[in-house]
Design a protein around this motif. Structure first.
Motif, mmCIF file in Angstrom:
data_model
loop_
_atom_site.group_PDB
_atom_site.id
_atom_site.type_symbol
_atom_site.label_atom_id
_atom_site.label_comp_id
_atom_site.label_asym_id
_atom_site.label_seq_id
_atom_site.Cartn_x
_atom_site.Cartn_y
_atom_site.Cartn_z
ATOM 1 N N GLN A 24 89.631 28.794 112.482
ATOM 2 C CA GLN A 24 90.715 29.111 112.068
ATOM 3 C C GLN A 24 90.794 29.245 110.637
ATOM 4 O O GLN A 24 91.344 30.074 110.112
ATOM 5 C CB GLN A 24 91.934 29.055 112.625
ATOM 6 N N ASN A 25 90.267 28.197 109.963
ATOM 7 C CA ASN A 25 90.487 27.920 108.994
ATOM 8 C C ASN A 25 89.561 28.607 108.096
ATOM 9 O O ASN A 25 89.537 29.476 107.548
ATOM 10 C CB ASN A 25 90.275 25.941 108.041
ATOM 11 N N VAL A 26 88.737 28.756 109.061
ATOM 12 C CA VAL A 26 87.101 29.728 108.839
ATOM 13 C C VAL A 26 87.688 30.783 108.535
ATOM 14 O O VAL A 26 86.931 32.383 107.280
ATOM 15 C CB VAL A 26 86.435 28.849 109.270
ATOM 16 N N HIS A 27 88.255 31.657 109.782
ATOM 17 C CA HIS A 27 88.417 32.659 110.067
ATOM 18 C C HIS A 27 89.687 33.235 108.845
ATOM 19 O O HIS A 27 89.428 34.554 108.336
ATOM 20 C CB HIS A 27 88.874 32.476 111.506
ATOM 21 N N VAL A 28 90.560 32.271 108.963
ATOM 22 C CA VAL A 28 91.427 32.872 107.928
ATOM 23 C C VAL A 28 90.911 33.287 106.358
ATOM 24 O O VAL A 28 91.168 34.012 105.463
ATOM 25 C CB VAL A 28 92.544 32.263 107.248
ATOM 26 N N ALA A 29 90.218 32.581 105.801
ATOM 27 C CA ALA A 29 89.456 32.676 104.431
ATOM 28 C C ALA A 29 88.487 33.534 104.155
ATOM 29 O O ALA A 29 88.575 34.395 103.916
ATOM 30 C CB ALA A 29 88.507 31.014 104.240
ATOM 31 N N ALA A 30 87.525 33.917 105.325
ATOM 32 C CA ALA A 30 86.472 34.358 104.937
ATOM 33 C C ALA A 30 87.382 35.902 105.091
ATOM 34 O O ALA A 30 86.564 36.970 104.674
ATOM 35 C CB ALA A 30 85.063 33.835 106.178
ATOM 36 N N LEU A 31 87.595 35.894 106.242
ATOM 37 C CA LEU A 31 88.490 37.174 106.485
ATOM 38 C C LEU A 31 89.446 37.476 105.692
ATOM 39 O O LEU A 31 88.732 39.200 105.372
ATOM 40 C CB LEU A 31 89.294 37.367 108.170
ATOM 41 N N SER A 32 90.074 37.389 105.163
ATOM 42 C CA SER A 32 90.957 37.490 103.886
ATOM 43 C C SER A 32 90.297 37.203 101.913
ATOM 44 O O SER A 32 89.852 38.979 101.848
ATOM 45 C CB SER A 32 91.605 35.963 103.372
#
Ligand code: UDP
Length: 419
Positions: A24-32
């Motif tokens: 989730q951390n990776v997803h939120v950082a990369a998507l943002s």
């Protein structure tokens, strides 16, 4: 457009590989970051877990992380954060006074509640259009309970609140087809479900570049948060079966969780080390602890195969990362792994919880170098075609765009519907 992301326990700035810090951390950082590259302005609201953190931290051009005080300013397990979601919503609303967003996107069920609370309170207070709410669950309580039973530490409220979030948000963004089926089984109207997978940074994670030095034996790896449901013990068992069959040319490297001196305080690390010892393969298994995300490409490039043997998997970014580096993946046929890995093309599927099948798949890959190379090449191509964060951001932006043109239904505050 102005986008608010809410990610209550998973800060894009956290160190990865701990019990509650992973996909989730990776997803939120990369998507943002990918949305900001497309010209949007993104604010990520997360819970302050350290008193020394500044309130606002720039993450990338056009992306800011806002640390909201909600509960104690120290690490708290995610399953104990539910009581603080109202405070998180209040912090978000305070910030919206400076700049109201065009859309709010919740990550994980509790963030969905905070996002809905902020959206409907802002609407009640100021009238006008309600801020549309998009929700990515990352994991579903129904699935977790099915697999973990009494070991599921989710708060009791999840059973009522999560389906309410799913039914009430304006769009649920599922990450794979298995999740769509689970949402349907929960009674969510599929007309408001869209699909956008998780992605992988195909520039960072690429086949060519330095590789970590290793010995002559084959190297297989497991990468991820060190929690029982990731099935790392099944891979140790598979290695033991290979060894019993006379294969003494394989090592297993486990990345994630605690390593070095702190391994002694990590129960899963201790359990896995004891298991390797009991199975007679301790000298072939190394528990590395967490690796910084930027160090993963070198590590993946040193592997002959990466094994993902979870009991269940909402999506699974690690297999995409291995594929992006051209490494064949052996994956349990569960959840998101049924979409991302194509059996016999980018890796091999095995039935869940089946060490003998993992051992057999390993032999197929380790003993057939041309086959392994073909799997790796096809895996890389698949990530470039379907799983870049730019593509995921584009799919997500399409969902936001559709909502901006629509009129938002009224939401009853969670308290009024008895939650
Ligand atoms: N990860 C990392 N270092 C580690 C362990 C994990 O950077 O030591 C990253 C990993 O590369 C991946 C994420 O954490 O990007 C885990 O995501 P995944 O979706 O595979 O699993 P989840 O944590 O969501 O269960």
């Amino acid at each position: 457009m102005r986008i608010s992301m809410v990610s209550e326990h998973a800060s894009p700035l956290a160190v990865l590989g701990g019990v509650d810090a992973g996909g989730q951390n990776v997803h939120v950082a990369a998507l943002s970051t990918a949305l900001a590259r497309r010209g949007h302005e993104v604010c990520v609201y997360t819970r302050r877990d350290d008193a020394a953190l500044p309130e606002r931290v720039p993450l990338a051009d056009g992306v800011e992380v806002v640390n909201v005080t909600a509960g104690p300013a120290r690490p708290v397990p995610k399953d104990e954060l539910f009581p603080y979601m109202n405070d998180l919503a209040t912090g978000i609303l305070d910030d919206w006074r400076r700049r109201r967003p065009d859309v709010v996107h919740g990550h994980f069920w509790m963030s969905g509640l905070a996002a809905l609370t902020a959206s409907c309170t802002e609407h009640l207070n100021h009238g006008g259009d309600r801020v549309p709410v998009v929700q990515t669950f990352h994991a579903l309580g129904t699935v977790k309970r099915r697999h973990q039973g009494a070991d599921d530490t989710s708060p009791a409220e999840r059973e009522r609140v999560e389906p309410w979030v799913a039914r009430t948000v304006d769009t649920v963004l599922a990450t794979c087809s298995d999740e769509v089926a689970e949402l349907e089984a929960m009674g969510v109207d599929l007309a408001k479900v869209s699909v956008a997978p998780c992605g992988v940074d195909t520039t960072l994670l690429a086949p060519h570049g330095p590789a970590e030095a290793r010995g002559r034996v084959h190297r297989i790896a497991v990468v991820g948060r060190l929690v029982p449901r990731k099935g790392t013990d099944l891979v140790i068992e598979a290695l033991a079966q290979l060894t019993a069959a006379g294969r003494d040319d394989v090592e297993l490297v486990i990345v994630g969780g605690s390593g070095g001196a702190s391994a002694a305080e990590d129960p899963e690390c201790l359990r896995l080390a004891a298991l390797a010892k009991a199975a007679g393969v301790a000298e072939r298994v190394s528990l590395r602890g967490s690796l910084a995300h930027d160090d993963l490409p070198q590590f993946f490039r040193s592997c002959d195969a990466v094994v993902c043997a979870p009991w269940y998997e909402p999506f699974g970014i690690v297999p995409l990362e291995a594929m992006a580096c051209g490494v064949p993946v052996i994956a349990a046929r569960v959840g998101g792994l049924t979409d991302s890995i194509v059996d016999g093309v980018t890796g091999l599927h095995v039935p869940p919880r089946d060490p003998a099948a993992i051992a057999a798949a390993l032999i197929r890959i380790l003993d057939d170098a041309p086959f392994a190379r073909a799997l790796g090449k096809a895996g890389r191509e698949r990530t470039e075609r379907l799983y870049t964060w730019d593509r995921v951001a584009q799919l997500t932006e399409e969902v936001y765009d559709r909502l901006l043109g629509a009129s938002m239904a009224r939401i009853e505050p969670a308290a009024l519907v008895g939650l």
